[in-house]
Scaffold this motif. Structure first.
Motif, mmCIF file in Angstrom:
data_model
loop_
_atom_site.group_PDB
_atom_site.id
_atom_site.type_symbol
_atom_site.label_atom_id
_atom_site.label_comp_id
_atom_site.label_asym_id
_atom_site.label_seq_id
_atom_site.Cartn_x
_atom_site.Cartn_y
_atom_site.Cartn_z
ATOM 1 N N UNK A 1 0.743 -1.223 -0.025
ATOM 2 C CA UNK A 1 0.007 -0.060 -0.060
ATOM 3 C C UNK A 1 0.793 1.206 0.160
ATOM 4 N N UNK A 2 1.980 1.117 0.700
ATOM 5 C CA UNK A 2 2.823 2.348 0.878
ATOM 6 C C UNK A 2 3.684 2.556 -0.488
ATOM 7 N N UNK A 3 3.918 1.737 -1.128
ATOM 8 C CA UNK A 3 4.446 1.784 -2.469
ATOM 9 C C UNK A 3 3.579 2.243 -3.461
ATOM 10 N N UNK A 4 2.399 1.689 -3.584
ATOM 11 C CA UNK A 4 1.375 2.133 -4.709
ATOM 12 C C UNK A 4 0.927 3.598 -4.407
ATOM 13 N N UNK A 5 0.721 3.936 -2.863
ATOM 14 C CA UNK A 5 0.783 5.510 -2.613
ATOM 15 C C UNK A 5 1.932 6.341 -3.312
ATOM 16 N N UNK A 6 3.100 5.835 -3.018
ATOM 17 C CA UNK A 6 4.221 6.616 -3.710
ATOM 18 C C UNK A 6 4.329 6.814 -5.189
ATOM 19 N N UNK A 7 4.070 5.750 -5.783
ATOM 20 C CA UNK A 7 3.830 5.606 -7.182
ATOM 21 C C UNK A 7 2.957 6.430 -7.883
ATOM 22 N N UNK A 8 1.469 6.483 -7.114
ATOM 23 C CA UNK A 8 0.688 7.186 -7.532
ATOM 24 C C UNK A 8 0.877 9.006 -7.196
ATOM 25 N N UNK A 9 1.541 9.001 -6.206
ATOM 26 C CA UNK A 9 2.112 10.498 -5.934
ATOM 27 C C UNK A 9 2.984 10.971 -6.824
ATOM 28 N N UNK A 10 3.996 10.181 -7.424
ATOM 29 C CA UNK A 10 4.982 10.652 -8.435
ATOM 30 C C UNK A 10 4.306 11.098 -9.619
ATOM 31 N N UNK A 11 3.237 10.145 -10.044
ATOM 32 C CA UNK A 11 2.652 10.428 -11.410
ATOM 33 C C UNK A 11 1.644 11.585 -11.398
ATOM 34 N N UNK A 12 1.025 11.902 -10.021
ATOM 35 C CA UNK A 12 0.465 12.938 -9.835
ATOM 36 C C UNK A 12 1.000 14.431 -9.755
ATOM 37 N N UNK A 13 2.301 14.191 -9.158
ATOM 38 C CA UNK A 13 3.107 15.697 -9.105
ATOM 39 C C UNK A 13 3.960 15.857 -10.065
ATOM 40 N N UNK A 14 4.619 14.932 -10.981
ATOM 41 C CA UNK A 14 5.436 15.212 -11.969
ATOM 42 C C UNK A 14 4.899 15.076 -13.271
ATOM 43 N N UNK A 15 5.557 15.737 -14.327
ATOM 44 C CA UNK A 15 4.999 15.658 -15.551
ATOM 45 C C UNK A 15 5.692 14.598 -16.519
ATOM 46 N N UNK A 16 6.889 14.278 -16.271
ATOM 47 C CA UNK A 16 7.523 13.135 -17.075
ATOM 48 C C UNK A 16 8.359 12.328 -16.224
ATOM 49 N N UNK A 17 7.613 11.383 -15.495
ATOM 50 C CA UNK A 17 8.255 10.331 -14.612
ATOM 51 C C UNK A 17 8.782 9.094 -15.682
ATOM 52 N N UNK A 18 9.770 8.506 -15.117
ATOM 53 C CA UNK A 18 10.184 7.197 -15.734
ATOM 54 C C UNK A 18 10.671 6.180 -14.591
ATOM 55 N N UNK A 19 10.711 4.992 -14.840
ATOM 56 C CA UNK A 19 10.999 3.973 -13.904
ATOM 57 C C UNK A 19 12.434 3.268 -14.341
ATOM 58 N N UNK A 20 13.381 3.164 -13.720
ATOM 59 C CA UNK A 20 14.565 2.215 -13.894
ATOM 60 C C UNK A 20 14.021 0.756 -13.901
#
Length: 317
Positions: free
Chosen positions: A31-50
């Protein structure tokens, strides 16, 4: 230059839960990890994942598929390819992005060596050469947040990282200047030229990763499980015999049953003697281990006492 590989859509993982209302430690971590992933997508314009095809990045991609189901994963994945990777892992990487329909961006260290921007190291390992291609790929693709699979239990330098960790205009990290993260509030503010590194599985341990792999039935490259391989002993580690890793001097080749706890260059990643052929076997093995996977099997972390922190300050993950 970074090359972009497009992939076809694939099926999302099963998101059903059994025993509704019962929350295990894995449920809380997920749940914590999914929350962080969603926060990143909501806050940033161009995220990427290694994404390298290693176990931590595989778990990260699985979490991302869950976080955004029934939609597609809303960002590309980035791999800094040293050119010395295990073929089994590269094949797994390509099959996975094809199955999930994720766009893969590859930054190749070999391109930088070929045109003289980087030079081969005397020790033959290319892992420390990843920083420049990584930073160039971030700049060229205008990524403002890059999700990584670093965990605090791996290394004392990674233990210092915040969940969202600011990198300056040169891609560098200052461990003495980090933002507080109270009440799971994450500060993603940055100025043009800066970017943020995000670590959704920072609070997981190696055992948590393997327990989650077991619970979710997540596929991994076969080298994570016991198999016979030609190896030789160097600096207390069993190194694979291959194109980029060969015995010298008095080192002798033996055929042993081994597996890999972590995956990097063939030239710097050691195997461990193991009979763990299933996920359950690995869970039991990791549960009694007293060394982290990087401490036990990564030669690039033995270059100096602060090898990982030095590379992170320069822009490495």
């Amino acid at each position: 230059m970074s090359t972009i590989v497009s992939a076809a859509p694939g099926a999302a993982p099963d998101t059903e839960r059994t025993g509704a209302g019962v929350h295990s430690s894995l449920d809380a971590l997920e749940a914590e990890s999914i929350h962080i992933l969603r926060e990143v997508v909501a806050e940033f314009d161009r995220p990427a994942m290694l994404f390298s095809g290693g176990k931590d990045s595989v778990v990260m991609l699985h979490l991302a598929a869950k976080a955004f189901w029934p939609g597609r994963i809303p960002f590309p994945v980035l791999h800094v390819d040293t050119g010395h990777n295990f073929p089994e892992v590269l094949g797994f990487r390509d099959r996975t992005v094809q199955r999930l329909g994720v766009r893969l961006v590859v930054a190749a260290v070999q391109d930088y060596i070929d045109d003289g921007r980087l030079l081969e190291r005397a020790d033959g390992t290319r892992n420390p050469l990843q920083t420049v291609p990584l930073l160039d790929a971030i700049a060229q693709n205008k990524f403002d947040a890059v999700l990584g699979g670093g965990r605090r239990d791996e290394d004392k330098a990674r233990a210092k990282e915040r969940i969202l960790s600011l990198r300056d205009e040169f891609g560098q990290w200052d461990p003495r200047n980090q933002r507080p993260e109270l009440w799971t509030l994450y500060n993603g503010r940055h100025t043009p030229g800066q970017h943020v590194r995000a670590f959704p599985i920072s609070n997981w341990t190696e055992l948590d990763i393997w327990r989650y792999i077991e619970r979710e039935n997540i596929e991994l490259p076969a080298i994570y499980y016991a198999h016979e391989r030609e190896v030789f002993r160097r600096d207390g580690m069993w190194m694979a015999v291959g194109e980029f890793s060969a015995p010298t001097g008095a080192e002798t080749v033996e055929r042993r049953t081994v597996r890999y706890r972590t995956v990097g260059d063939m030239s710097c990643t050691g195997a461990v003697l193991s009979g763990a052929r299933t996920v359950s076997d690995v869970v039991a093995e990791v549960a009694v281990s007293t060394l982290t996977e990087r401490g036990a099997t990564r030669a690039d972390d033995r270059i100096s006492e602060a090898a990982m922190e030095d590379r992170k300050k320069d822009g490495y993950f």
